[in-house]
Motif scaffolding. Structure first.
Motif, PDB file in Angstrom:
ATOM      1  N   ASN A   1       5.268  -0.338  -4.105  1.00  0.00           N
ATOM      2  CA  ASN A   1       5.987   0.915  -3.937  1.00  0.00           C
ATOM      3  C   ASN A   1       6.601   1.403  -5.236  1.00  0.00           C
ATOM      4  O   ASN A   1       7.821   1.501  -5.367  1.00  0.00           O
TER       5      ASN A   1
ATOM      6  N   THR B   1      -1.369  -5.460  -1.061  1.00  0.00           N
ATOM      7  CA  THR B   1      -1.802  -4.245  -0.386  1.00  0.00           C
ATOM      8  C   THR B   1      -0.837  -3.092  -0.596  1.00  0.00           C
ATOM      9  O   THR B   1      -1.133  -1.968  -0.236  1.00  0.00           O
ATOM     10  N   GLU B   2       0.313  -3.362  -1.161  1.00  0.00           N
ATOM     11  CA  GLU B   2       1.257  -2.281  -1.389  1.00  0.00           C
ATOM     12  C   GLU B   2       2.160  -2.595  -2.572  1.00  0.00           C
ATOM     13  O   GLU B   2       2.616  -3.711  -2.741  1.00  0.00           O
TER      14      GLU B   2
ATOM     15  N   ASN C   1       6.111  -4.363   7.258  1.00  0.00           N
ATOM     16  CA  ASN C   1       6.131  -3.165   6.427  1.00  0.00           C
ATOM     17  C   ASN C   1       7.065  -2.163   7.093  1.00  0.00           C
ATOM     18  O   ASN C   1       6.661  -1.329   7.888  1.00  0.00           O
TER      19      ASN C   1
END
Lengths: 115, 114
Positions: free
Chosen positions: B58, B55-56, A102
């Motif tokens: 954007n 989980t993400e 990330n």
């Protein structure tokens, strides 16, 4: 939010010249810092990293030191080769010690080394 | 061999087409990622999957739809794309929860929307 700023390219050097590519960051907490390299037509490869302040990452003659006081992670090499021609990306991970994929990247700096 | 394989390497599609990008990792990692690399812009993280759970996300437009059927495979389904979606799409994987690991990237899929 977190961000990475690196010097705009392209950078053109002669073989055996000294290289510096500047990178500064803005982050909350204690990020890990990375330099990735992208050769033409390829994906990104990790060049080096540092996970805490004052750590020095090194690989293939490249070095960078995690400077918390100046929020910098400048990439250096004492003597570049033609084979070092590539695009170099500075990056940070948003969480300390984790989420190594990330990443927040700088825009990249293209390096061309002439014989 | 990076351990992360993306197919196809190049893709040209019309704005009304539906296509999928595939990513496979052979590293035993538990997290996978999609990034977008456009000209003159920083790499942008699009999606994160950790143990197959997203989980993400954007703020990616819904015309991009990820799928992670297991921890080794990641897809990016594309439909009704726009020309500005033309870019290099990079997949990455990492082992989360372990110190001093790194993300490994695939070679990317060069997507051109016409």
């Amino acid at each position: 939010g977190n961000s990475v700023t690196q010097m705009e390219g392209p950078v053109t050097l002669s073989e055996e010249a000294f290289l510096t590519i500047n990178c500064t960051y803005t982050a909350t907490g204690y990020p890990s810092l990375f330099w990735y390299v992208q050769y033409p037509g390829e994906g990104l490869q990790l060049l080096l990293k540092a996970t805490k302040a004052d750590d020095k990452g090194s690989n293939k003659g490249f070095e960078a030191t995690y400077r918390k006081e100046t929020t910098s992670f400048h990439l250096e090499k004492g003597s570049v080769q033609v084979s070092d021609s590539a695009v170099y990306f500075c990056a940070l991970s948003e969480t300390y010690g984790g989420s190594q994929g990330n990443l927040i990247f700088g825009k990249g700096t293209k390096l061309s080394v002439k014989p | 061999e990076t351990g992360v394989t993306q197919t196809p390497r190049h893709l040209v599609m019309g704005m009304t087409n539906k296509k999928s990008l595939k990513c496979e990792q052979h590293l035993g990692h538990n997290a996978m990622y999609w990034y977008k690399q456009s000209a003159k812009k920083p790499l942008e993280l699009m999606f994160v999957y950790n143990f197959k759970e997203q989980t993400e996300n954007n703020s990616v437009p819904s015309r991009f739809s990820p799928e992670c059927p297991n921890s080794s495979h990641l897809f990016l389904h594309l439909h009704t794309l726009q020309p500005e979606d033309s870019a290099l799409y990079l997949c990455a994987s990492s082992q989360e929860g372990t110190a001093n690991t790194e993300a490994f990237f695939g070679q990317g899929t060069r997507l051109t929307v016409v």
